[in-house]
Write an enzyme that holds these catalytic residues in place. Structure first.
Site, PDB file in Angstrom:
ATOM      1  N   ASP A  56       0.747  -1.044  -0.035  1.00 24.43           N
ATOM      2  CA  ASP A  56       0.116  -0.160  -0.091  1.00 24.43           C
ATOM      3  C   ASP A  56       0.913   1.141   0.022  1.00 24.43           C
ATOM      4  O   ASP A  56       1.935   1.138   0.344  1.00 24.43           O
ATOM      5  CB  ASP A  56      -0.954   0.019   1.216  1.00 24.43           C
ATOM      6  CG  ASP A  56      -1.785   1.152   1.355  1.00 24.43           C
ATOM      7  OD1 ASP A  56      -2.309   1.716   0.524  1.00 24.43           O
ATOM      8  OD2 ASP A  56      -1.650   1.750   2.366  1.00 24.43           O
ATOM      9  N   ASP A 115      -0.084   5.030   0.717  1.00 21.10           N
ATOM     10  CA  ASP A 115      -0.247   6.305   1.688  1.00 21.10           C
ATOM     11  C   ASP A 115      -0.310   5.621   3.204  1.00 21.10           C
ATOM     12  O   ASP A 115      -1.084   4.653   3.515  1.00 21.10           O
ATOM     13  CB  ASP A 115      -1.805   6.784   1.402  1.00 21.10           C
ATOM     14  CG  ASP A 115      -2.175   7.249   0.176  1.00 21.10           C
ATOM     15  OD1 ASP A 115      -1.025   7.979  -0.243  1.00 21.10           O
ATOM     16  OD2 ASP A 115      -3.064   7.168  -0.480  1.00 21.10           O
TER      17      ASP A 115
HETATM   18  C1  BG6 Z   1      -6.171   5.481  -0.105  1.00 23.37           C
HETATM   19  C2  BG6 Z   1      -6.163   6.269   1.271  1.00 23.37           C
HETATM   20  O1  BG6 Z   1      -4.860   5.089  -0.184  1.00 23.37           O
HETATM   21  O2  BG6 Z   1      -6.540   6.093  -1.362  1.00 23.37           O
HETATM   22  C3  BG6 Z   1      -7.537   6.887   1.239  1.00 23.37           C
HETATM   23  O3  BG6 Z   1      -5.852   5.357   2.261  1.00 23.37           O
HETATM   24  C4  BG6 Z   1      -7.928   7.666  -0.105  1.00 23.37           C
HETATM   25  O4  BG6 Z   1      -7.560   7.550   2.546  1.00 23.37           O
HETATM   26  C5  BG6 Z   1      -7.726   6.753  -1.109  1.00 23.37           C
HETATM   27  O5  BG6 Z   1      -9.499   7.781   0.076  1.00 23.37           O
HETATM   28  C6  BG6 Z   1      -8.127   7.379  -2.437  1.00 23.37           C
HETATM   29  O6  BG6 Z   1      -7.464   8.208  -2.632  1.00 23.37           O
HETATM   30  P1  BG6 Z   1      -7.537   9.570  -3.842  1.00 23.37           P
HETATM   31  O7  BG6 Z   1      -6.135  10.173  -4.098  1.00 23.37           O
HETATM   32  O8  BG6 Z   1      -7.989   8.637  -5.176  1.00 23.37           O
HETATM   33  O9  BG6 Z   1      -8.527  10.492  -3.595  1.00 23.37           O
HETATM   34 MG    MG Z   2      -2.756   3.126   3.590  1.00 24.84          MG
END
Ligand code: BG6
Ligand code: MG
Length: 218
Positions: free
Chosen positions: A8, A10
């Protein structure tokens, strides 16, 4: 035998989990919606629109499709602004060392992220070159806890799910990995999740390459 590791992004490799929180918080404050770190736990790993729906559970009224699209767009603009300001210090402790060691071991590496911004972050922080492939929010229809993003990553690596290990900081991500039939290292906010195969505070406190060498010898 573990032949591939799917990370993963984030909250596992980079601090952008906090940028997601700050961007949602700004939007929620502007709208007078209650939102805190406890609610934020449920947002980890889930898609942008599903995250918004969780926040709207406490908003006190129903929002139209158009309003929801505008709110999600506003949050994303705040988020994109923040990631433009990120430097190498946004890379979490132990991340680079882990990626380098795993590459030396010949383990295939992938990203499995729900985020549509994942490719931009990988490029910005100079991380893209470490990975054999990227599966992200642009390529899937159902986000974690559905297993799709991890199954896609394994498929792109040419590996069976049983030969992959996922590294996750989200409970939704741990669930997705288990449903995909993969082993999972839970770190950060997911540490303590009983569904995980193994737990650690972060990649900085766990020698993943030593763990995999041990598992692959056993
Ligand atoms: C994930 C995060 O990696 O990505 C979430 O943990 C986030 O919090 C999701 O909502 C979607 O991200 P994005 O950048 O497409 O809005
Ligand atoms: Mg994450």
């Amino acid at each position: 035998m573990i032949e591939g590791v799917i990370f993963d992004l984030d909250g596992v490799l980079v601090t952008t989990d906090d940028c997601h929180y700050e961007a949602w918080k700004r939007m929620a404050d502007e709208e007078g919606m209650p939102f805190d770190r406890e609610v934020n736990r449920r947002l980890r790993g889930v898609s942008r629109m599903e995250s918004l729906d969780i926040i709207l559970e406490n908003a006190g009224r129903v929002y139209s499709g158009e309003e929801r699209t505008a709110l999600a767009k506003r949050k994303n603009a705040y988020y994109v602004d923040m990631i433009h300001g990120l430097g190498k210090d946004a890379i979490l402790s132990g991340a680079l060392e882990t990626l380098e060691k795993l590459r030396r071991l010949g383990i295939k590496l992938a990203i499995g992220s729900s985020s549509k911004n994942a490719p931009a972050i990988l490029d910005r922080l100079g991380l893209a070159g470490y990975f054999d492939t990227v599966a992200d929010g642009n390529q899937i229809h159902r986000s974690k806890p559905d297993p799709d993003v991890f199954l896609l990553a394994a498929n792109k690596l040419g590996l069976q799910p049983a030969n992959c290990l996922v590294v996750e900081d989200a409970d939704a991500g741990v669930e997705a990995a288990v449903r995909a039939g993969m082993r999972v290292l839970a770190v950060g906010a997911a540490k303590g999740n009983p569904r995980a195969t193994v737990q650690a505070e972060s990649l900085g406190t766990f020698d993943l390459s030593a763990y995999l060498s041990g598992e692959n010898r056993a």
